[in-house]
Design a protein around this motif. Structure first.
Motif, PDB file in Angstrom:
ATOM      1  N   VAL A   1      24.539  31.634  37.505  1.00 46.73           N
ATOM      2  CA  VAL A   1      25.649  32.550  37.280  1.00 46.73           C
ATOM      3  C   VAL A   1      26.936  31.806  37.614  1.00 46.73           C
ATOM      4  CG1 VAL A   1      26.721  34.714  37.973  1.00 46.73           C
ATOM      5  CG2 VAL A   1      24.233  34.557  37.825  1.00 46.73           C
ATOM      6  N   LEU A   2      27.824  31.696  36.625  1.00 47.53           N
ATOM      7  CA  LEU A   2      29.092  31.016  36.812  1.00 47.53           C
ATOM      8  C   LEU A   2      30.167  32.051  37.118  1.00 47.53           C
ATOM      9  CD1 LEU A   2      30.848  28.421  36.665  1.00 47.53           C
ATOM     10  CD2 LEU A   2      31.196  28.961  34.253  1.00 47.53           C
ATOM     11  N   TYR A   3      30.795  31.900  38.262  1.00 44.53           N
ATOM     12  CA  TYR A   3      31.908  32.763  38.671  1.00 44.53           C
ATOM     13  C   TYR A   3      33.203  32.047  38.328  1.00 44.53           C
ATOM     14  CZ  TYR A   3      28.495  35.314  41.499  1.00 44.53           C
ATOM     15  OH  TYR A   3      27.421  36.048  41.913  1.00 44.53           O
ATOM     16  N   GLU A   4      34.156  32.766  37.742  1.00 42.30           N
ATOM     17  CA  GLU A   4      35.481  32.229  37.473  1.00 42.30           C
ATOM     18  C   GLU A   4      36.477  33.001  38.330  1.00 42.30           C
ATOM     19  OE1 GLU A   4      35.482  30.644  33.031  1.00 42.30           O
ATOM     20  OE2 GLU A   4      35.150  32.816  33.144  1.00 42.30           O
ATOM     21  N   LEU A   5      37.404  32.279  38.950  1.00 39.76           N
ATOM     22  CA  LEU A   5      38.307  32.871  39.928  1.00 39.76           C
ATOM     23  C   LEU A   5      39.758  32.585  39.547  1.00 39.76           C
ATOM     24  CD1 LEU A   5      37.924  32.669  43.738  1.00 39.76           C
ATOM     25  CD2 LEU A   5      40.058  31.960  42.710  1.00 39.76           C
ATOM     26  N   TRP A   6      40.571  33.649  39.571  1.00 40.40           N
ATOM     27  CA  TRP A   6      42.006  33.536  39.344  1.00 40.40           C
ATOM     28  C   TRP A   6      42.750  33.990  40.593  1.00 40.40           C
ATOM     29  CZ3 TRP A   6      38.603  34.524  35.564  1.00 40.40           C
ATOM     30  CH2 TRP A   6      38.756  33.864  34.347  1.00 40.40           C
ATOM     31  N   ILE A   7      43.819  33.292  40.922  1.00 42.31           N
ATOM     32  CA  ILE A   7      44.663  33.655  42.058  1.00 42.31           C
ATOM     33  C   ILE A   7      45.855  34.452  41.517  1.00 42.31           C
ATOM     34  CG2 ILE A   7      46.059  32.777  43.961  1.00 42.31           C
ATOM     35  CD1 ILE A   7      44.383  30.155  43.690  1.00 42.31           C
ATOM     36  N   SER A   8      46.150  35.585  42.158  1.00 39.98           N
ATOM     37  CA  SER A   8      47.283  36.401  41.722  1.00 39.98           C
ATOM     38  C   SER A   8      48.585  35.608  41.872  1.00 39.98           C
ATOM     39  CB  SER A   8      47.360  37.703  42.525  1.00 39.98           C
ATOM     40  OG  SER A   8      47.726  37.428  43.864  1.00 39.98           O
ATOM     41  N   PRO A   9      49.613  35.936  41.081  1.00 44.38           N
ATOM     42  CA  PRO A   9      50.881  35.189  41.147  1.00 44.38           C
ATOM     43  C   PRO A   9      51.492  35.132  42.547  1.00 44.38           C
ATOM     44  CG  PRO A   9      50.854  36.587  39.213  1.00 44.38           C
ATOM     45  CD  PRO A   9      49.633  36.947  40.033  1.00 44.38           C
ATOM     46  N   ARG A  10      51.331  36.167  43.344  1.00 39.72           N
ATOM     47  CA  ARG A  10      51.901  36.163  44.693  1.00 39.72           C
ATOM     48  C   ARG A  10      50.929  35.627  45.739  1.00 39.72           C
ATOM     49  NH1 ARG A  10      54.922  41.919  44.194  1.00 39.72           N
ATOM     50  NH2 ARG A  10      56.578  41.168  42.849  1.00 39.72           N
ATOM     51  N   LYS A  11      49.794  35.139  45.281  1.00 40.86           N
ATOM     52  CA  LYS A  11      48.763  34.550  46.146  1.00 40.86           C
ATOM     53  C   LYS A  11      48.308  35.503  47.242  1.00 40.86           C
ATOM     54  CE  LYS A  11      49.929  29.831  45.133  1.00 40.86           C
ATOM     55  NZ  LYS A  11      50.018  28.496  45.592  1.00 40.86           N
ATOM     56  N   LYS A  12      48.132  36.760  46.873  1.00 41.08           N
ATOM     57  CA  LYS A  12      47.665  37.771  47.825  1.00 41.08           C
ATOM     58  C   LYS A  12      46.226  38.192  47.538  1.00 41.08           C
ATOM     59  CE  LYS A  12      51.780  38.697  49.755  1.00 41.08           C
ATOM     60  NZ  LYS A  12      52.082  38.287  51.054  1.00 41.08           N
ATOM     61  N   LYS A  13      45.828  38.154  46.265  1.00 36.62           N
ATOM     62  CA  LYS A  13      44.502  38.614  45.853  1.00 36.62           C
ATOM     63  C   LYS A  13      43.903  37.640  44.855  1.00 36.62           C
ATOM     64  CE  LYS A  13      45.370  43.574  46.202  1.00 36.62           C
ATOM     65  NZ  LYS A  13      45.346  44.847  45.456  1.00 36.62           N
ATOM     66  N   ILE A  14      42.604  37.780  44.686  1.00 33.28           N
ATOM     67  CA  ILE A  14      41.936  37.014  43.651  1.00 33.28           C
ATOM     68  C   ILE A  14      41.225  37.972  42.706  1.00 33.28           C
ATOM     69  CG2 ILE A  14      41.667  34.909  45.002  1.00 33.28           C
ATOM     70  CD1 ILE A  14      38.789  35.668  45.516  1.00 33.28           C
ATOM     71  N   GLU A  15      41.022  37.487  41.496  1.00 31.83           N
ATOM     72  CA  GLU A  15      40.264  38.201  40.491  1.00 31.83           C
ATOM     73  C   GLU A  15      39.076  37.335  40.122  1.00 31.83           C
ATOM     74  OE1 GLU A  15      43.014  40.479  37.557  1.00 31.83           O
ATOM     75  OE2 GLU A  15      44.060  38.639  38.169  1.00 31.83           O
ATOM     76  N   LEU A  16      37.936  37.959  39.924  1.00 33.43           N
ATOM     77  CA  LEU A  16      36.711  37.247  39.572  1.00 33.43           C
ATOM     78  C   LEU A  16      36.157  37.768  38.264  1.00 33.43           C
ATOM     79  CD1 LEU A  16      34.822  37.245  42.981  1.00 33.43           C
ATOM     80  CD2 LEU A  16      35.856  35.283  41.861  1.00 33.43           C
TER      81      LEU A  16
END
Length: 86
Positions: free
Chosen positions: A39-54
């Protein structure tokens, strides 16, 4: 890290992100006899570096992680604080 991922409430959704993932990661079984798809997880960092999206693209799963879990997951993955510049 697996505990954090296990507790996520995933949404069934196909998403189109604005840019490629900031990070990608997967887990490997220690026992070579176990046959299972990775299972490949892809991770994005929010513009304000407060949260991540997977995203788990192959399963059409999406989640935005709360600040506390985002910080913990990011630090485990990278060894850095989420709000620190790269």
């Amino acid at each position: 890290m697996r505990e954090i991922l296990k507790d996520i409430d995933w949404e069934n959704s196909v998403v189109n992100m604005a840019h490629p993932a900031d990070y990608r990661f997967a887990f490997q079984f220690k026992n070579p006899e176990i046959k299972s798809k990775t299972v490949l997880y892809e991770l994005w960092i929010s513009p304000r570096k407060k949260k991540i999206e997977l995203v788990i693209d192959t399963e059409n799963k999406y989640a935005q992680i709360d600040k506390k879990k985002s910080a913990a997951l990011f630090e485990i993955l990278t060894g850095e604080k989420l709000s620190e510049p790269k």
